[in-house]
Each structure stands twice: as C-alpha cells, then as structure tokens.
Design an enzyme around this catalytic site. Structure first.
Site, PDB file in Angstrom:
ATOM      1  N   HIS A 134       0.837  -1.203   0.000  1.00 23.66           N
ATOM      2  CA  HIS A 134       0.000   0.000   0.000  1.00 23.66           C
ATOM      3  C   HIS A 134       0.870   1.251   0.000  1.00 23.66           C
ATOM      4  O   HIS A 134       2.053   1.216   0.335  1.00 23.66           O
ATOM      5  CB  HIS A 134      -0.929   0.016   1.220  1.00 23.66           C
ATOM      6  CG  HIS A 134      -2.117  -0.886   1.071  1.00 23.66           C
ATOM      7  ND1 HIS A 134      -2.061  -2.232   1.340  1.00 23.66           N
ATOM      8  CD2 HIS A 134      -3.384  -0.637   0.648  1.00 23.66           C
ATOM      9  CE1 HIS A 134      -3.247  -2.777   1.099  1.00 23.66           C
ATOM     10  NE2 HIS A 134      -4.067  -1.828   0.677  1.00 23.66           N
ATOM     11  N   HIS A 135       0.208   2.374  -0.301  1.00 24.38           N
ATOM     12  CA  HIS A 135       0.841   3.699  -0.247  1.00 24.38           C
ATOM     13  C   HIS A 135       1.331   3.970   1.192  1.00 24.38           C
ATOM     14  O   HIS A 135       0.760   3.436   2.156  1.00 24.38           O
ATOM     15  CB  HIS A 135      -0.170   4.764  -0.678  1.00 24.38           C
ATOM     16  CG  HIS A 135      -1.425   4.723   0.152  1.00 24.38           C
ATOM     17  ND1 HIS A 135      -1.554   5.393   1.353  1.00 24.38           N
ATOM     18  CD2 HIS A 135      -2.598   4.049  -0.025  1.00 24.38           C
ATOM     19  CE1 HIS A 135      -2.738   5.162   1.875  1.00 24.38           C
ATOM     20  NE2 HIS A 135      -3.397   4.342   1.062  1.00 24.38           N
ATOM     21  N   LYS A 138      -0.933   4.971   4.497  1.00 28.44           N
ATOM     22  CA  LYS A 138      -1.866   4.053   5.172  1.00 28.44           C
ATOM     23  C   LYS A 138      -1.450   3.882   6.629  1.00 28.44           C
ATOM     24  O   LYS A 138      -0.283   3.629   6.926  1.00 28.44           O
ATOM     25  CB  LYS A 138      -1.882   2.697   4.449  1.00 28.44           C
ATOM     26  CG  LYS A 138      -2.913   1.734   4.995  1.00 28.44           C
ATOM     27  CD  LYS A 138      -3.080   0.530   4.085  1.00 28.44           C
ATOM     28  CE  LYS A 138      -4.023  -0.499   4.690  1.00 28.44           C
ATOM     29  NZ  LYS A 138      -5.370   0.017   4.974  1.00 28.44           N
TER      30      LYS A 138
END
Ligand code: NAP
Length: 249
Positions: A134-135, A138
């Site tokens: 994920h980015h 998060k």
C-alpha cells in the site's frame, strides 16, 4: 421507480465518488448527501431507502444505529469493524428484521474474487502466504483485505483438514516472517508509488501459484458499491462481505 439513496461522508474521497457513480445510473437516485456538519434527520426527511456510509470508524456505529432504527437499509464501506461491533449491529437489526445491512471490507469486485479464489486454492497447496502493498500514508497494517483473506484461507483449510504449513524457522529478527493471522503469514509493504495491491502466493512440491489484485483508482470500487445498494434491501439482516451478493458457485 429508482432506489432513493443517502450518502454519508458525502464530501470524502469515497463518498463523493459514490455520488458520481449513482448519478450515472438510471435506477438509483441520491436524495441526501450528508457530511460531518449535517444532521442525520435528513435521512428520514429525504425518504432514503438505502444509506451508504463512507465516514470514519468513530462515526459509523451512530449512523448505523440511527438508520436501522428508522427502517433504512445500510451499505457500509467504513472500516474498523470487530465482533463486538457486529453484535451491536445485530441487536439493532433484531428490532427491525426487514432491514438489510451490508458491511463490505472491500468493494472491489476483483479484490473479492481474489480473496475467494485464494481461499478455494489454499485447500490444494501445502503453503500459502500473503503480501500486501500500500501507499505510505496508510495508517494500519496489515490491511483489512489481507486480514479478511487470511480468515477465509484459515476457514477453508480447516474445513479441508489441512495440516500446519512447513516452516523450519527457529531464529528470526522481529517481524521478519510478518504477522500471523491463524496459520497465515501476512507481509505488509508500504511503498511510495503503490496504491493498494495484494498477492497471495501458494506453494506445494514443484509448483507455486500467485493470485494478484491491483487497485489502481477508487473508481474501481464503484461497481461493487452499486451492487451493494441494489441488493441490500433484498437481504434482510447482517451480511459481511460483498461475495454474498455475487454468484461464485
Ligand atoms: P475521507 O476522504 O476522510 O472521507 C470521510 C468523510 O466522512 C469526510 O468528509 C468526513 O468529514 C466525513 N464524516 C466523518 N464523520 C461523519 C459523520 N458522522 N457523518 C457524516 N460524515 C462524516 O475517507 P475515505 O477515503 O472516503 O474513506 C472513508 C472510509 O471508507 C474509511 O474507513 C476507509 O478505510 C473506508 N474505505 C473502504 C473501502 C471499501 O472498499 N470498503 C474502500 C476505500 C475506503 P471530516 O473530514 O470533516 O471528518
């Protein structure tokens, strides 16, 4: 006649995308767009038949209690649910048995399929591990989707009487093998440039299988959100997971 929908969290990223998606349909209509400063009374005065909630884990339970007690079905994307919260939702639904409540950890149809395929496949492989990427903004790890995938895999393997996965590790640096949910290891990568991705890797003697899903844009959640809105009133009571509205037999 169109289904009257109220969107909670209307100014947020998912809420505003939901309004756009509903506006592009013939059979659904936005009758209330509600955000943090608005009153929930609008849900009743607008005649909403379905409420969509993309707000915040601290807000969602109050919204659900109000909606269910007023006989309005709810489609929930907001995260942070646990067994205690589900029990509360069930207690409100018991007062109004015709109301439907869908709580979907992931509205991506591809993501739902990835989780289902992974659970089915896991019965036929000795090993299975999850890598989610994920980015870096998060805040939680592992992702709700990875957690749910691990739960589904654990259930499937238990049903198939699979034995423990092979792993000879006797010494390790903390975190080197990831987080363990039931029998399944989850590895969380936080990477600039990433959006939301997950790979389930299955292995047995002489072969491996990778099942991967990539979320590229939040518009990808919208077909699932619309599916939820169209079906929630047809399924009274609590439903957890969009797969329950899909034909996956
Ligand atoms: P966001 O951009 O922060 O939007 C949330 C919006 O809801 C904000 O405008 C917020 O206002 C508002 N809000 C907070 N409490 C409210 C209340 N009581 N009544 C009405 N509005 C309220 O967040 P997001 O990215 O859209 O995500 C929302 C939720 O959906 C998160 O829990 C996220 O993890 C989840 N999510 C789920 C999926 C899925 O597939 N299930 C996909 C993406 C995201 P303020 O900003 O003023 O607080």
């Amino acid at each position: 006649m169109s289904i009257k929908v109220a969107v909670l969290g209307a100014k947020g990223r998912m809420g505003s995308e939901t309004i756009k998606a509903i506006t592009g349909t013939q059979d659904l209509e936005v009758v209330a767009a509600i955000d943090i400063d608005d009153t929930l009374d609008q849900l009743v005065s607008s005649g909403a038949q379905v409420v969509v909630d993309f707000t915040h884990p601290d807000s969602v339970m109050g919204n659900l209690e109000f909606s269910i007690k007023h006989g309005i079905s709810v489609v929930v994307g907001t995260t942070g649910f646990n067994e205690k919260k589900f029990q509360l939702v069930n207690s409100w639904l018991a007062l109004n048995p015709k109301v439907g409540a869908l709580v979907a950890p992931n509205f991506g149809l591809g993501a739902v399929l990835m989780m289902q395929f992974a659970a089915k496949a896991s019965k036929y492989f000795e090993s299975v591990e999850i890598v989610e990427l994920h980015h870096p903004a998060k805040v939680d790890a592992p992702s709700g989707t990875a957690f749910r995938t691990a739960e589904l895999i654990n259930e499937a393997r238990k049903g198939a009487n699979k034995s423990a996965m092979p792993d000879a590790t006797v010494s390790q640096m903390p975190g080197a093998r990831g987080a363990k949910i039931g029998d399944v290891q989850i590895h969380s990568v936080r990477l600039r440039g990433a959006v939301a991705h997950q790979e389930v890797i299955l292995g047995d003697v002489g072969e491996t299988l990778s099942i991967r899903h990539d979320s590229i844009d939040r518009t990808g959640f919208m077909p699932g959100v619309l599916l939820g809105i169209r079906n929630v009133s047809l399924h009274p009571g609590l439903t957890v997971g969009l797969e329950n509205y899909m034909d996956l037999s």
